[in-house]
Write an enzyme that holds these catalytic residues in place. Sequence first.
Site, PDB file in Angstrom:
ATOM      1  N   ASP A  68     -32.686 -28.782 -43.821  1.00 58.77           N
ATOM      2  CA  ASP A  68     -33.908 -28.627 -44.619  1.00 58.77           C
ATOM      3  C   ASP A  68     -35.077 -29.429 -44.044  1.00 58.77           C
ATOM      4  O   ASP A  68     -36.002 -29.801 -44.738  1.00 58.77           O
ATOM      5  CB  ASP A  68     -33.650 -29.033 -46.075  1.00 58.77           C
ATOM      6  CG  ASP A  68     -33.140 -30.452 -46.193  1.00 58.77           C
ATOM      7  OD1 ASP A  68     -32.877 -31.090 -45.144  1.00 58.77           O
ATOM      8  OD2 ASP A  68     -33.013 -30.936 -47.334  1.00 58.77           O
ATOM      9  N   HIS A 121     -44.721 -29.086 -15.326  1.00 57.89           N
ATOM     10  CA  HIS A 121     -44.563 -29.271 -16.778  1.00 57.89           C
ATOM     11  C   HIS A 121     -43.589 -30.406 -17.076  1.00 57.89           C
ATOM     12  O   HIS A 121     -42.712 -30.265 -17.919  1.00 57.89           O
ATOM     13  CB  HIS A 121     -44.097 -27.959 -17.435  1.00 57.89           C
ATOM     14  CG  HIS A 121     -45.165 -26.906 -17.426  1.00 57.89           C
ATOM     15  ND1 HIS A 121     -44.903 -25.576 -17.598  1.00 57.89           N
ATOM     16  CD2 HIS A 121     -46.515 -26.993 -17.265  1.00 57.89           C
ATOM     17  CE1 HIS A 121     -46.042 -24.883 -17.535  1.00 57.89           C
ATOM     18  NE2 HIS A 121     -47.023 -25.731 -17.336  1.00 57.89           N
ATOM     19  N   ASP A 174     -51.587 -35.731 -17.851  1.00 54.96           N
ATOM     20  CA  ASP A 174     -52.236 -34.517 -18.359  1.00 54.96           C
ATOM     21  C   ASP A 174     -52.063 -34.565 -19.864  1.00 54.96           C
ATOM     22  O   ASP A 174     -50.963 -34.310 -20.381  1.00 54.96           O
ATOM     23  CB  ASP A 174     -51.566 -33.279 -17.745  1.00 54.96           C
ATOM     24  CG  ASP A 174     -52.228 -31.974 -18.180  1.00 54.96           C
ATOM     25  OD1 ASP A 174     -53.024 -31.986 -19.144  1.00 54.96           O
ATOM     26  OD2 ASP A 174     -51.931 -30.934 -17.557  1.00 54.96           O
ATOM     27  N   ASP A 212     -58.043 -30.742 -22.893  1.00 57.00           N
ATOM     28  CA  ASP A 212     -56.974 -30.598 -21.888  1.00 57.00           C
ATOM     29  C   ASP A 212     -57.454 -31.307 -20.617  1.00 57.00           C
ATOM     30  O   ASP A 212     -58.274 -30.763 -19.878  1.00 57.00           O
ATOM     31  CB  ASP A 212     -56.750 -29.097 -21.646  1.00 57.00           C
ATOM     32  CG  ASP A 212     -55.624 -28.838 -20.652  1.00 57.00           C
ATOM     33  OD1 ASP A 212     -54.913 -29.782 -20.289  1.00 57.00           O
ATOM     34  OD2 ASP A 212     -55.476 -27.666 -20.249  1.00 57.00           O
ATOM     35  N   HIS A 233     -50.572 -22.894  -8.997  1.00 57.91           N
ATOM     36  CA  HIS A 233     -51.062 -22.405 -10.305  1.00 57.91           C
ATOM     37  C   HIS A 233     -52.532 -22.004 -10.197  1.00 57.91           C
ATOM     38  O   HIS A 233     -53.191 -22.237  -9.181  1.00 57.91           O
ATOM     39  CB  HIS A 233     -50.851 -23.471 -11.395  1.00 57.91           C
ATOM     40  CG  HIS A 233     -51.535 -24.790 -11.164  1.00 57.91           C
ATOM     41  ND1 HIS A 233     -52.888 -24.963 -11.330  1.00 57.91           N
ATOM     42  CD2 HIS A 233     -51.046 -26.015 -10.801  1.00 57.91           C
ATOM     43  CE1 HIS A 233     -53.198 -26.218 -11.096  1.00 57.91           C
ATOM     44  NE2 HIS A 233     -52.100 -26.893 -10.754  1.00 57.91           N
ATOM     45  N   HIS A 279     -58.128 -21.841 -17.178  1.00 58.04           N
ATOM     46  CA  HIS A 279     -57.716 -21.004 -18.317  1.00 58.04           C
ATOM     47  C   HIS A 279     -58.706 -21.238 -19.433  1.00 58.04           C
ATOM     48  O   HIS A 279     -59.352 -22.292 -19.498  1.00 58.04           O
ATOM     49  CB  HIS A 279     -56.275 -21.331 -18.754  1.00 58.04           C
ATOM     50  CG  HIS A 279     -56.037 -22.778 -19.077  1.00 58.04           C
ATOM     51  ND1 HIS A 279     -56.454 -23.358 -20.270  1.00 58.04           N
ATOM     52  CD2 HIS A 279     -55.447 -23.779 -18.384  1.00 58.04           C
ATOM     53  CE1 HIS A 279     -56.113 -24.644 -20.276  1.00 58.04           C
ATOM     54  NE2 HIS A 279     -55.510 -24.937 -19.135  1.00 58.04           N
ATOM     55  N   HIS A 300     -54.144 -22.956 -24.032  1.00 57.25           N
ATOM     56  CA  HIS A 300     -54.316 -21.780 -23.177  1.00 57.25           C
ATOM     57  C   HIS A 300     -54.875 -20.729 -24.115  1.00 57.25           C
ATOM     58  O   HIS A 300     -54.132 -19.987 -24.747  1.00 57.25           O
ATOM     59  CB  HIS A 300     -52.987 -21.351 -22.545  1.00 57.25           C
ATOM     60  CG  HIS A 300     -52.474 -22.359 -21.555  1.00 57.25           C
ATOM     61  ND1 HIS A 300     -51.238 -22.300 -20.987  1.00 57.25           N
ATOM     62  CD2 HIS A 300     -53.049 -23.459 -21.025  1.00 57.25           C
ATOM     63  CE1 HIS A 300     -51.066 -23.319 -20.142  1.00 57.25           C
ATOM     64  NE2 HIS A 300     -52.161 -24.039 -20.159  1.00 57.25           N
ATOM     65  N   GLU A 324     -59.023 -27.136 -12.855  1.00 54.78           N
ATOM     66  CA  GLU A 324     -57.910 -28.056 -12.671  1.00 54.78           C
ATOM     67  C   GLU A 324     -57.099 -27.834 -11.398  1.00 54.78           C
ATOM     68  O   GLU A 324     -55.907 -27.529 -11.451  1.00 54.78           O
ATOM     69  CB  GLU A 324     -56.977 -28.002 -13.889  1.00 54.78           C
ATOM     70  CG  GLU A 324     -56.534 -26.603 -14.314  1.00 54.78           C
ATOM     71  CD  GLU A 324     -55.523 -26.666 -15.460  1.00 54.78           C
ATOM     72  OE1 GLU A 324     -54.514 -27.373 -15.302  1.00 54.78           O
ATOM     73  OE2 GLU A 324     -55.737 -26.011 -16.492  1.00 54.78           O
ATOM     74  N   TYR A 342     -49.370 -30.523  -4.919  1.00 59.79           N
ATOM     75  CA  TYR A 342     -48.052 -31.036  -5.314  1.00 59.79           C
ATOM     76  C   TYR A 342     -47.125 -30.903  -4.110  1.00 59.79           C
ATOM     77  O   TYR A 342     -46.843 -29.775  -3.671  1.00 59.79           O
ATOM     78  CB  TYR A 342     -47.504 -30.239  -6.510  1.00 59.79           C
ATOM     79  CG  TYR A 342     -48.566 -30.030  -7.571  1.00 59.79           C
ATOM     80  CD1 TYR A 342     -48.833 -31.012  -8.519  1.00 59.79           C
ATOM     81  CD2 TYR A 342     -49.348 -28.864  -7.579  1.00 59.79           C
ATOM     82  CE1 TYR A 342     -49.840 -30.833  -9.465  1.00 59.79           C
ATOM     83  CE2 TYR A 342     -50.351 -28.675  -8.515  1.00 59.79           C
ATOM     84  CZ  TYR A 342     -50.598 -29.662  -9.452  1.00 59.79           C
ATOM     85  OH  TYR A 342     -51.595 -29.490 -10.381  1.00 59.79           O
ATOM     86  N   ARG A 380     -53.506 -33.976  -9.680  1.00 62.52           N
ATOM     87  CA  ARG A 380     -54.296 -32.925 -10.340  1.00 62.52           C
ATOM     88  C   ARG A 380     -55.476 -33.611 -11.009  1.00 62.52           C
ATOM     89  O   ARG A 380     -55.350 -34.742 -11.499  1.00 62.52           O
ATOM     90  CB  ARG A 380     -53.468 -32.149 -11.378  1.00 62.52           C
ATOM     91  CG  ARG A 380     -54.280 -31.094 -12.120  1.00 62.52           C
ATOM     92  CD  ARG A 380     -53.435 -30.045 -12.879  1.00 62.52           C
ATOM     93  NE  ARG A 380     -52.644 -30.573 -13.964  1.00 62.52           N
ATOM     94  CZ  ARG A 380     -51.329 -30.754 -13.926  1.00 62.52           C
ATOM     95  NH1 ARG A 380     -50.645 -30.439 -12.835  1.00 62.52           N
ATOM     96  NH2 ARG A 380     -50.679 -31.255 -14.960  1.00 62.52           N
ATOM     97  N   GLU A 418     -58.428 -32.484 -13.851  1.00 65.15           N
ATOM     98  CA  GLU A 418     -58.740 -31.387 -14.777  1.00 65.15           C
ATOM     99  C   GLU A 418     -59.835 -31.784 -15.745  1.00 65.15           C
ATOM    100  O   GLU A 418     -59.722 -32.800 -16.436  1.00 65.15           O
ATOM    101  CB  GLU A 418     -57.473 -31.020 -15.568  1.00 65.15           C
ATOM    102  CG  GLU A 418     -57.714 -29.978 -16.646  1.00 65.15           C
ATOM    103  CD  GLU A 418     -56.429 -29.528 -17.345  1.00 65.15           C
ATOM    104  OE1 GLU A 418     -55.477 -30.341 -17.430  1.00 65.15           O
ATOM    105  OE2 GLU A 418     -56.390 -28.380 -17.806  1.00 65.15           O
TER     106      GLU A 418
HETATM  107  N1  GLY Z   1     -51.925 -29.014 -19.979  1.00 67.66           N
HETATM  108  C1  GLY Z   1     -51.682 -27.673 -19.663  1.00 67.66           C
HETATM  109  C2  GLY Z   1     -52.610 -27.183 -18.650  1.00 67.66           C
HETATM  110  O1  GLY Z   1     -53.286 -27.962 -18.003  1.00 67.66           O
HETATM  111  O2  GLY Z   1     -52.786 -26.017 -18.491  1.00 67.66           O
HETATM  112 MN    MN Z   2     -55.146 -26.897 -18.394  1.00 65.39          MN
HETATM  113 MN    MN Z   3     -53.763 -29.915 -18.627  1.00 65.86          MN
END
Ligand code: GLY
Ligand code: MN
Ligand code: MN
Length: 457
Positions: free
Chosen positions: A55, A258, A275, A286, A365, A369, A376, A399, A403, A421, A423
């Site tokens: 629960d 991730h 991040d 972000d 990547h 986004h 996202h 971003e 890597y 990175r 961002e």
């Molecule tokens: N923190 C997720 C991204 O940078 O897309």
């Molecule tokens: Mn991002």
């Molecule tokens: Mn991010």
Amino acid sequence: MKWRRNLWMHSPSRRLQALSCRLVFAERRKKFLEAMGDGAVAVIQGARRIPRSNDTDYPFRQNSDFWYLTGFNHPHAVAVFRTDGGPAFSLFVEPRDPEMETWNGFRPGTEGAMADYGADEAHPSHCLPDKLAELVGGARRIFHVLGVDPALDEKLFQILHEMRLRSRRGVNPPDDMVDPRSALHEMRLHKNAGEIEIMRRASAISREAHQAAAHLAHGGRNEYELEAVLDYTFRRRGSSGPAYSSIVGGGANATILHYVENDQPLVDGQLLLIDAGCELEGYASDVTRTFPIGGTFGGPHRDVYEVVLEAQLIGLEASKPGACLDEIHKATVRSLTAGMIELGLLAGGVDARIEDESFRRYYMHGTSHWLGLDVHDVGNYTVDGRSRPLVPGMSFTVEPGIYIPPDDEQAPEALRGIGVRIEDDVVVTADGHENLTAAIPKSPDEIEAWVRDGTPS
Ligand code: GLY
Ligand code: MN
Ligand code: MN
């Protein structure tokens, strides 16, 4: 009901908040109703409680589309919008219940749905299936997201089937079943001044959190201590917490895109990638920064860092009205690829390495986004098969990163295990962009200074 009749008694600050934002949500509903066209009914479902075990539930987080239109932050609610002559906005909500409210907290109930959230009509959630036939009976078009609630889908199909059976008696089922997300997500993609202001405030909180974490970026600390200080800062400043699972990766953990375990000790002389961004009033920030643990970039670390920084600045420079995310990505990739060649990660010419996509070995990547209520965020990336032109009010991230896996035998040894990175969050303006996270330093010297400010004495 006599019990707790007065909503003010129960949750005055929440009630004031709901009332003060009412106009914002009413304006969005007006726009959505216009987009629906005449003769339509839309059924928009809110999020449900998700059991974690027995629960005990996961923390409740409202569905972003539902929130966008209603501002109603309670589980198991459904909004019905009508342009067929019926009430324009009905809410189906969990009714007030003394026992359940004692366990799980205040419910506005049907009374609050109308008084505080502007519903023309409100009903208990459990009445929806029985009312559905009446609600959709006169519609020419139904807006509904299939696959979220199979029981509701089934009920709707049954109603439509029964209408079809009665067609000889003049009952006409709706012609269209439309996914409301196309219209809604297009609305959400374009942020207004109020939304951008919330995102600015979210960015300021994220700045403070990154600074507090940078102060702890010293050997002997553990990644989880920094995650804790990020969480603490987010909550202390009134945000609901992280907008996504924070990434706090020291050393080679920074090469895992991730990485969320955040449970390893930090080692002086390595890099640390953070991040992390807060969620404020539903809106995500972000942000990624990469710090030298102990406060001094080693030579190879600084070299990689500078390549990523240059690419990120080029990506930002390209962020303006009329440009598109694809162009920003291409400009960033060109800069990163040139840097990878200089670093000895790739050989040959820039065009050839872009052409054969070998840069993807170290940059796998996308560069951007959409950003908004979801980290996202929603909204089409392409229109007519092409990356869509940016217009003022669109918000997104820039971003880039590099890597280099620790076991990458193709890479110079000194570079193996490095992950960087950088961002930022931007919003397009009439003549360029506003970098919402510009106040979070990123030049190598400023980054070092942030870490050194926290050097243990
Ligand atoms: N923190 C997720 C991204 O940078 O897309
Ligand atoms: Mn991002
Ligand atoms: Mn991010």
